[in-house]
Design a protein around this motif. Structure first.
Motif, PDB file in Angstrom:
ATOM      1  N   ASP A   1      17.447  36.659  44.788  1.00 38.54           N
ATOM      2  CA  ASP A   1      17.435  38.098  44.504  1.00 38.54           C
ATOM      3  C   ASP A   1      18.285  38.485  43.297  1.00 38.54           C
ATOM      4  OD1 ASP A   1      15.798  39.049  46.767  1.00 38.54           O
ATOM      5  OD2 ASP A   1      17.460  38.286  47.983  1.00 38.54           O
ATOM      6  N   LEU A   2      19.493  37.946  43.227  1.00 33.30           N
ATOM      7  CA  LEU A   2      20.416  38.310  42.155  1.00 33.30           C
ATOM      8  C   LEU A   2      21.067  37.049  41.594  1.00 33.30           C
ATOM      9  CD1 LEU A   2      22.130  41.370  43.889  1.00 33.30           C
ATOM     10  CD2 LEU A   2      20.506  41.479  42.006  1.00 33.30           C
ATOM     11  N   ILE A   3      21.274  37.031  40.273  1.00 32.70           N
ATOM     12  CA  ILE A   3      21.857  35.875  39.593  1.00 32.70           C
ATOM     13  C   ILE A   3      22.997  36.367  38.714  1.00 32.70           C
ATOM     14  CG2 ILE A   3      21.395  33.942  38.039  1.00 32.70           C
ATOM     15  CD1 ILE A   3      18.423  34.214  38.777  1.00 32.70           C
ATOM     16  N   GLN A   4      24.160  35.745  38.852  1.00 32.99           N
ATOM     17  CA  GLN A   4      25.308  36.171  38.048  1.00 32.99           C
ATOM     18  C   GLN A   4      26.008  34.957  37.465  1.00 32.99           C
ATOM     19  OE1 GLN A   4      27.699  37.952  41.388  1.00 32.99           O
ATOM     20  NE2 GLN A   4      29.302  36.585  40.657  1.00 32.99           N
ATOM     21  N   GLY A   5      26.673  35.155  36.335  1.00 30.33           N
ATOM     22  CA  GLY A   5      27.429  34.046  35.759  1.00 30.33           C
ATOM     23  C   GLY A   5      27.559  34.145  34.258  1.00 30.33           C
ATOM     24  N   TYR A   6      28.233  33.172  33.678  1.00 34.83           N
ATOM     25  CA  TYR A   6      28.523  33.178  32.242  1.00 34.83           C
ATOM     26  C   TYR A   6      27.269  33.062  31.381  1.00 34.83           C
ATOM     27  CZ  TYR A   6      33.595  32.761  32.877  1.00 34.83           C
ATOM     28  OH  TYR A   6      34.912  32.988  33.179  1.00 34.83           O
ATOM     29  N   TYR A   7      26.157  32.600  31.968  1.00 33.88           N
ATOM     30  CA  TYR A   7      24.914  32.553  31.194  1.00 33.88           C
ATOM     31  C   TYR A   7      24.554  33.950  30.691  1.00 33.88           C
ATOM     32  CZ  TYR A   7      19.960  32.325  30.065  1.00 33.88           C
ATOM     33  OH  TYR A   7      18.752  32.451  29.433  1.00 33.88           O
ATOM     34  N   PHE A   8      24.878  34.948  31.479  1.00 34.05           N
ATOM     35  CA  PHE A   8      24.559  36.332  31.115  1.00 34.05           C
ATOM     36  C   PHE A   8      25.729  36.998  30.386  1.00 34.05           C
ATOM     37  CE2 PHE A   8      22.133  35.217  34.919  1.00 34.05           C
ATOM     38  CZ  PHE A   8      20.846  35.468  34.462  1.00 34.05           C
ATOM     39  N   TYR A   9      26.885  37.039  31.025  1.00 30.88           N
ATOM     40  CA  TYR A   9      28.055  37.675  30.419  1.00 30.88           C
ATOM     41  C   TYR A   9      29.320  36.988  30.906  1.00 30.88           C
ATOM     42  CZ  TYR A   9      24.741  41.477  29.561  1.00 30.88           C
ATOM     43  OH  TYR A   9      23.657  42.205  29.169  1.00 30.88           O
ATOM     44  N   LYS A  10      30.316  36.983  30.037  1.00 24.91           N
ATOM     45  CA  LYS A  10      31.651  36.548  30.422  1.00 24.91           C
ATOM     46  C   LYS A  10      32.506  37.791  30.657  1.00 24.91           C
ATOM     47  CE  LYS A  10      31.501  32.066  28.112  1.00 24.91           C
ATOM     48  NZ  LYS A  10      32.171  31.134  27.169  1.00 24.91           N
ATOM     49  N   PRO A  11      33.678  37.621  31.285  1.00 26.23           N
ATOM     50  CA  PRO A  11      34.553  38.785  31.471  1.00 26.23           C
ATOM     51  C   PRO A  11      34.792  39.489  30.141  1.00 26.23           C
ATOM     52  CG  PRO A  11      35.389  36.913  32.700  1.00 26.23           C
ATOM     53  CD  PRO A  11      34.252  36.395  31.875  1.00 26.23           C
ATOM     54  N   MET A  12      34.817  40.823  30.187  1.00 29.85           N
ATOM     55  CA  MET A  12      34.942  41.585  28.948  1.00 29.85           C
ATOM     56  C   MET A  12      35.881  42.768  29.142  1.00 29.85           C
ATOM     57  SD  MET A  12      31.178  43.448  28.924  1.00 29.85           S
ATOM     58  CE  MET A  12      30.331  41.877  29.094  1.00 29.85           C
ATOM     59  N   PRO A  13      36.431  43.294  28.046  1.00 25.33           N
ATOM     60  CA  PRO A  13      37.304  44.474  28.142  1.00 25.33           C
ATOM     61  C   PRO A  13      36.557  45.670  28.730  1.00 25.33           C
ATOM     62  CG  PRO A  13      37.501  43.436  25.986  1.00 25.33           C
ATOM     63  CD  PRO A  13      36.346  42.776  26.678  1.00 25.33           C
ATOM     64  N   HIS A  14      37.317  46.561  29.305  1.00 22.21           N
ATOM     65  CA  HIS A  14      36.771  47.743  29.976  1.00 22.21           C
ATOM     66  C   HIS A  14      35.801  48.523  29.101  1.00 22.21           C
ATOM     67  CE1 HIS A  14      36.991  52.123  30.774  1.00 22.21           C
ATOM     68  NE2 HIS A  14      36.963  51.771  32.038  1.00 22.21           N
ATOM     69  N   ASP A  15      36.169  48.788  27.850  1.00 21.13           N
ATOM     70  CA  ASP A  15      35.324  49.609  26.977  1.00 21.13           C
ATOM     71  C   ASP A  15      33.985  48.933  26.675  1.00 21.13           C
ATOM     72  OD1 ASP A  15      37.248  51.547  26.947  1.00 21.13           O
ATOM     73  OD2 ASP A  15      38.068  51.008  24.987  1.00 21.13           O
ATOM     74  N   GLU A  16      34.017  47.608  26.483  1.00 24.26           N
ATOM     75  CA  GLU A  16      32.771  46.880  26.223  1.00 24.26           C
ATOM     76  C   GLU A  16      31.857  46.916  27.442  1.00 24.26           C
ATOM     77  OE1 GLU A  16      33.132  42.937  24.635  1.00 24.26           O
ATOM     78  OE2 GLU A  16      34.848  43.497  23.376  1.00 24.26           O
ATOM     79  N   TRP A  17      32.458  46.734  28.618  1.00 23.43           N
ATOM     80  CA  TRP A  17      31.668  46.771  29.850  1.00 23.43           C
ATOM     81  C   TRP A  17      31.059  48.156  30.067  1.00 23.43           C
ATOM     82  CZ3 TRP A  17      32.181  49.562  34.429  1.00 23.43           C
ATOM     83  CH2 TRP A  17      31.362  49.140  35.488  1.00 23.43           C
ATOM     84  N   LEU A  18      31.849  49.180  29.820  1.00 26.96           N
ATOM     85  CA  LEU A  18      31.363  50.548  29.995  1.00 26.96           C
ATOM     86  C   LEU A  18      30.186  50.824  29.073  1.00 26.96           C
ATOM     87  CD1 LEU A  18      31.935  53.174  31.544  1.00 26.96           C
ATOM     88  CD2 LEU A  18      33.427  53.855  29.661  1.00 26.96           C
ATOM     89  N   LYS A  19      30.286  50.366  27.804  1.00 27.68           N
ATOM     90  CA  LYS A  19      29.178  50.554  26.868  1.00 27.68           C
ATOM     91  C   LYS A  19      27.949  49.777  27.311  1.00 27.68           C
ATOM     92  CE  LYS A  19      28.049  50.315  21.914  1.00 27.68           C
ATOM     93  NZ  LYS A  19      26.708  49.750  22.136  1.00 27.68           N
ATOM     94  N   LEU A  20      28.157  48.558  27.818  1.00 29.99           N
ATOM     95  CA  LEU A  20      27.050  47.725  28.254  1.00 29.99           C
ATOM     96  C   LEU A  20      26.265  48.389  29.386  1.00 29.99           C
ATOM     97  CD1 LEU A  20      25.571  44.922  28.330  1.00 29.99           C
ATOM     98  CD2 LEU A  20      27.254  44.273  30.061  1.00 29.99           C
ATOM     99  N   VAL A  21      26.969  48.832  30.407  1.00 32.49           N
ATOM    100  CA  VAL A  21      26.264  49.362  31.585  1.00 32.49           C
ATOM    101  C   VAL A  21      25.653  50.725  31.315  1.00 32.49           C
ATOM    102  CG1 VAL A  21      27.588  48.031  33.274  1.00 32.49           C
ATOM    103  CG2 VAL A  21      28.410  50.272  32.576  1.00 32.49           C
ATOM    104  N   THR A  22      26.264  51.510  30.444  1.00 34.62           N
ATOM    105  CA  THR A  22      25.676  52.827  30.150  1.00 34.62           C
ATOM    106  C   THR A  22      24.482  52.692  29.206  1.00 34.62           C
ATOM    107  OG1 THR A  22      27.375  53.153  28.440  1.00 34.62           O
ATOM    108  CG2 THR A  22      27.753  54.170  30.581  1.00 34.62           C
ATOM    109  N   ASP A  23      24.530  51.758  28.275  1.00 37.53           N
ATOM    110  CA  ASP A  23      23.388  51.524  27.377  1.00 37.53           C
ATOM    111  C   ASP A  23      22.208  50.933  28.126  1.00 37.53           C
ATOM    112  OD1 ASP A  23      24.857  52.486  25.297  1.00 37.53           O
ATOM    113  OD2 ASP A  23      25.224  50.545  24.358  1.00 37.53           O
ATOM    114  N   ASP A  24      22.540  50.147  29.199  1.00 38.15           N
ATOM    115  CA  ASP A  24      21.503  49.437  29.944  1.00 38.15           C
ATOM    116  C   ASP A  24      20.879  50.310  31.036  1.00 38.15           C
ATOM    117  OD1 ASP A  24      20.049  47.037  30.570  1.00 38.15           O
ATOM    118  OD2 ASP A  24      21.270  46.869  32.379  1.00 38.15           O
ATOM    119  N   SER A  25      21.457  51.452  31.294  1.00 37.37           N
ATOM    120  CA  SER A  25      21.006  52.287  32.407  1.00 37.37           C
ATOM    121  C   SER A  25      19.798  53.112  32.041  1.00 37.37           C
ATOM    122  CB  SER A  25      22.147  53.190  32.869  1.00 37.37           C
ATOM    123  OG  SER A  25      23.250  52.410  33.302  1.00 37.37           O
TER     124      SER A  25
END
Length: 210
Positions: free
Chosen positions: A186-210
């Protein structure tokens, strides 16, 4: 020398500070969800938060979690709490009580690192959990899309039979991702997709992807 994350968690658990750390983490998660909803009002994705065995013994745990979510106007169903299978094996009675309380409050619950502990499957089938997460050690063994990986296949099949979502963690290659997709994970997670990132980068990623 600064502590690494695992050392820090170990010290926090041994001293009991992990209880306050857990509340701080949920506060930060709720703050981020609030920021996201300011940009994407219909944001509905869920965020997972780990729980330690020391937190489970805190009698104010669920009430405090509910209060934090209410303060930030975050629906409890957007938070999934993860408990490792080893914690489940250590104190099944305490864990059962807390999981039921979390579910009553509307939170999601996942069993993390599944396959590495010694939990009783009959207990798991009776608990109101939402997800099983396949431990990374089994995902690491996937090195060809045509190979046979019976433990991974069995966990996926078992989760689906219990009507649970199954999550593969620690995916680092396209081969692993493709194999898991072919097995309807059902769901796949890991470094293949993303590595840990700073708060601002993550916020931009999830809002752009929504």
């Amino acid at each position: 020398e600064p502590l690494n994350l695992l050392d820090f968690i170990g010290v926090a658990e041994s001293t009991g500070v992990i209880i306050d750390v857990g509340y701080f983490v949920l506060e930060q998660v709720c703050e981020m969800l609030k920021l996201i909803r300011q940009r994407v009002p219909d944001f509905h994705k869920k965020i997972s938060v780990n729980l330690s065995i020391r937190q489970l013994a805190d009698t104010k745990l669920v009430d405090t979690f509910e209060a934090i979510c209410k303060k930030h106007n975050v629906p409890t169903h957007q938070i999934i709490f993860e408990v490792t299978e080893s914690v489940m094996a250590e104190n099944i009675n305490l864990l059962t009580s807390v999981i039921h309380a979390l579910k009553t409050a509307g939170f999601g619950v996942a069993i993390d690192d599944f396959g590495t502990g010694q939990s009783n499957l009959s207990y798991i089938s009776q608990l109101p959990i939402d997800e099983l997460k396949i431990d990374k050690s089994f995902i690491d063994k996937i090195n060809t899309e045509k190979g046979e990986y019976p433990i991974v296949d069995t966990v996926i099949s078992m989760a689906k039979a219990m009507k649970l979502k199954v999550v593969a963690e620690g995916v680092e290659t396209i081969t692993q991702a493709n194999y898991l997709r072919s097995k309807s994970c059902d769901l796949i997670q890991g470094y293949y997709f993303y590595k840990p990132m700073p708060h601002d980068e993550w916020l931009k990623l999830v809002t752009d992807d929504s």
